[in-house]
Scaffold this active site. Structure first.
Site, PDB file in Angstrom:
ATOM      1  CD  GLU A  75      -4.613  20.308 -24.490  1.00 10.05           C
ATOM      2  OE1 GLU A  75      -4.083  21.433 -24.645  1.00 10.05           O
ATOM      3  OE2 GLU A  75      -5.733  20.160 -23.969  1.00 10.05           O
ATOM      4  CB  SER A 344      -0.401  -6.894  31.790  1.00  7.29           C
ATOM      5  OG  SER A 344      -1.082  -6.675  33.006  1.00  7.29           O
TER       6      SER A 344
END
Length: 652
Positions: A75, A344
């Site tokens: 780059e 329950s």
């Protein structure tokens, strides 16, 4: 634009660049670099970063040197020589742009690309290029080369939604940036030029060709030897066949983000740009164990069923794990916060209220048909599992262990639904509760998070710890923006808490509704199953001395039935979570408070067992309330007649 005008403009740009102290666009200091916020767990492990893009910031020291070299080689090979603008590259770009009569080629350095990524849009105009140069010079004046390279590697786009090299390494090779090999580094370094085209998951041949270009350039620059370039070229690479971005603990992270949205005027902007450090209560090890346990348990049923699991440290209220569903990508609905009937699993609040009202674990209630008239509604006739009755007395400990419905409703009638509501609220339930006798069977909707919180006092010597997500939020300078401490309150007597815990240990022992946990989990546990009417929801809420967890299983389509009890599906998920999540921690016993005694009693009448007693059970009592009279056997008891059911068949 004419070529003459273009040349004049470029000349002016160069002159401006050479002026000392030139600031971009009238700013009086360097441009602010937006920094995503970091969310960490209770042990300071990174959970995720909050950004408008997918990124995982990482220090340069944690990026493989080969990756750093590869990106510079391909780059900006003069990155360490120029001061932001590479005039050789700029000259080439100017020549090409003059020929084209427009800005057709960039010649951008790494610093320029960073400036563009941080501050500018993707448009290719002369105005944007001028601003890019301004910002580039400012970056070079403000930061070192290492800092610029670090920022670039954390911002550059590598395709597949991955911004930054750490995200790219995890996306393509399922490893961190520090572990990248030379071959992997060269392949990733080739992606920013055309991420969609060179992505190795979709175009491996193109990615290999681009890798060759990077390796050749690294060798030309003498960053690596020709031999190393050849070895890297021949390295066997296996990019992940399917790229899925994985955000850890997404349901929990969503709650953290919601906190900032609701409590700060510019909350999202702060998260995206202010670089906050957000320490949470989550424990990533427990979180992973919870996700795995829930996923495996649901997969054993089918792909459509859903569920939730939430775990809390009862000593301080820290939410240690939160899984709001089986798949965040499919549904962001957090089921740990959904109001659902718990069945329950609600009964422990009833039995806690009864014990604190003068009943004992050996108090007896007869299971037989009974009908209650209710103002404004039809008469109510409770039944046990599958509609039957046992036609026999139960001590409360056994009734809770086998989840006898009729005994529970009779007990609720004895103490009053309002008393049950008062205790449930005191222990941590915040949802509205309806004052009907059926409340004892969990007919009012509550959230899994509330259930985990409300079981906490049973595990924590009667002390309620309000749930906590956040511990501390600090800014970049280390200033504390908010800090939270546990919110504790004594809500029930520690002796009552221990007696209920002993009763709930029977529910996870042979003969109880979650008996399989007695061999699944190798540490003391207590808990209760829950199954709603017609098997629509399945639950298990339980605890060890150091952790409370609630598991819910059900369909999002309320017309579909799970078809399984809480003992069948929710309890095994809970057991697998506890066993995996706590495997590295030493086993702890439930603390026995002073003032309690243990006694063997007959299950037939709750009296003290003798050598003649046939069916007995060990129970715990507040000293002075244990049974004194002896039991003389229970052969006289009438067995179940109308339903043909035994204790193991009762409502789970």
């Amino acid at each position: 634009m004419s070529r003459v005008k273009f040349l004049v403009t470029i000349g002016l740009i160069i002159q401006i660049i050479m002026l000392p102290g030139c600031l971009p666009l009238g700013q009086e200091g360097p441009p602010d670099v937006p920094i995503p916020s970091r969310i960490v767990d209770v042990n300071n492990n990174l959970i995720t970063t909050v950004s408008q893009v997918r990124t995982i910031p990482v220090d340069l020291d944690n990026i493989a040197p080969e990756m750093q070299q590869a990106i510079v080689a391909i780059e900006d090979d003069r990155f360490y020589q120029h001061r932001g603008i590479d005039f050789r590259g700029l000259g080439r770009a100017i020549y090409q742009n003059i020929r084209a009569g427009e800005v057709a080629q960039g010649g951008s350095t790494i610093s320029q690309q960073l400036a563009k990524n941080l501050y500018l849009g993707p448009e290719r105009t002369l105005d944007r290029k001028i601003r890019e140069l301004f910002y580039t010079i400012q970056l070079e004046r403000t930061y070192t080369k290492k800092e610029i390279l670090n920022m670039y590697l954390n911002h550059v786009y590598f395709g597949q939604g991955a911004y930054g090299v750490e995200a790219a390494a995890r996306t393509y090779f399922d490893k961190s940036a520090s572990e990248l090999s030379l071959g992997e580094s060269a392949m990733l370094a080739g992606l920013p030029r055309a991420p969609s085209y060179y992505a190795p998951t979709t175009n491996f041949e193109g990615a290999k060709e681009r890798q060759e270009v990077v390796l050749r350039r690294m060798a030309e620059l003498q960053m690596i030897s020709p031999e190393r370039a050849r070895e890297a070229r021949e390295e066997h690479l296996e990019p992940r066949a399917k790229v899925d971005w994985f955000q850890q603990a997404p349901y929990f992270v969503a709650e953290i983000i919601k906190h900032f949205e609701e409590n700060y005027p510019d909350g999202m902007e702060m998260l995206y740009t202010a670089g906050l450090r957000i320490q949470t209560t989550l424990d990533l090890n427990l979180q992973r164990a919870a996700e795995n346990a829930l996923q495996q348990g649901l997969d054993n049923v089918n792909k459509d069923i859903n569920g939730a699991l939430v775990a809390i440290d009862p000593s301080n209220g820290y939410i240690k794990a939160m899984v709001g569903g089986r798949d965040w990508q499919s549904s962001q609905f957090n089921r740990t916060l959904a109001r659902l009937q718990p069945g329950s699993a609600f009964k422990p609040f009833l039995f806690t209220a009864a014990l604190d009202s003068g009943y004992t674990a050996a108090s007896t209630i007869y299971c037989s048909p009974v009908t209650y008239t209710q103002a404004g509604s039809e008469p109510y006739t409770p039944t046990d599992h599958r509609g039957g009755y046992h036609h026999r007395p139960f001590i409360l400990k056994q009734a809770l262990a086998i989840s006898d419905n009729v005994v529970s409703v009779k007990l609720a009638d004895m103490i009053g639904p309002e008393t049950l509501i008062r205790y449930a609220k005191a222990m941590g339930i915040e949802s509205p509760l309806r004052p009907f006798l059926s409340l004892a069977l969990g007919t009012s909707e509550v959230t899994p998070l509330e259930m985990a919180v409300a079981y906490g006092p049973l595990a924590n010597q009667g002390v309620l710890a309000r749930p906590m997500y956040l511990l501390r939020v600090t800014d970049q300078e280390g200033r504390v923006l908010e800090e939270h401490s546990p919110n504790l309150a004594k809500v029930i007597d520690e002796k009552i808490a221990y007696i209920v815990t002993d009763m709930l240990q029977a529910a996870v022992s042979p003969g109880g509704t979650a008996a399989q946990l007695s061999w699944m989990v190798s540490r003391p546990v207590a808990g209760k199953t829950g199954t709603t009417e017609e098997y629509t929801n399945a639950w298990f809420v339980g605890y060890t001395p150091e952790l409370v967890a609630a598991v819910y299983v059900g369909y999002d389509d309320k017309n579909r039935k799970v078809g399984l009890t809480g003992g069948d599906i929710a309890a095994p998920i809970w057991g697998n979570f506890i066993e995996a999540g706590l495997k590295e921690r030493p086993m702890e016993e439930f603390q026995v408070p002073e003032g309690v005694v243990q006694e063997e009693v007959c299950t037939a009448d709750g009296r003290r067992a003798t050598a003649l007693s046939e069916n007995t059970m060990t129970a715990v009592f507040i000293s002075g309330t244990e049974p004194r009279l002896p039991c003389y056997g229970d052969r006289w008891l009438q067995r179940p007649q109308d339903s043909g059911e035994g204790p193991d068949d009762i409502d789970y």
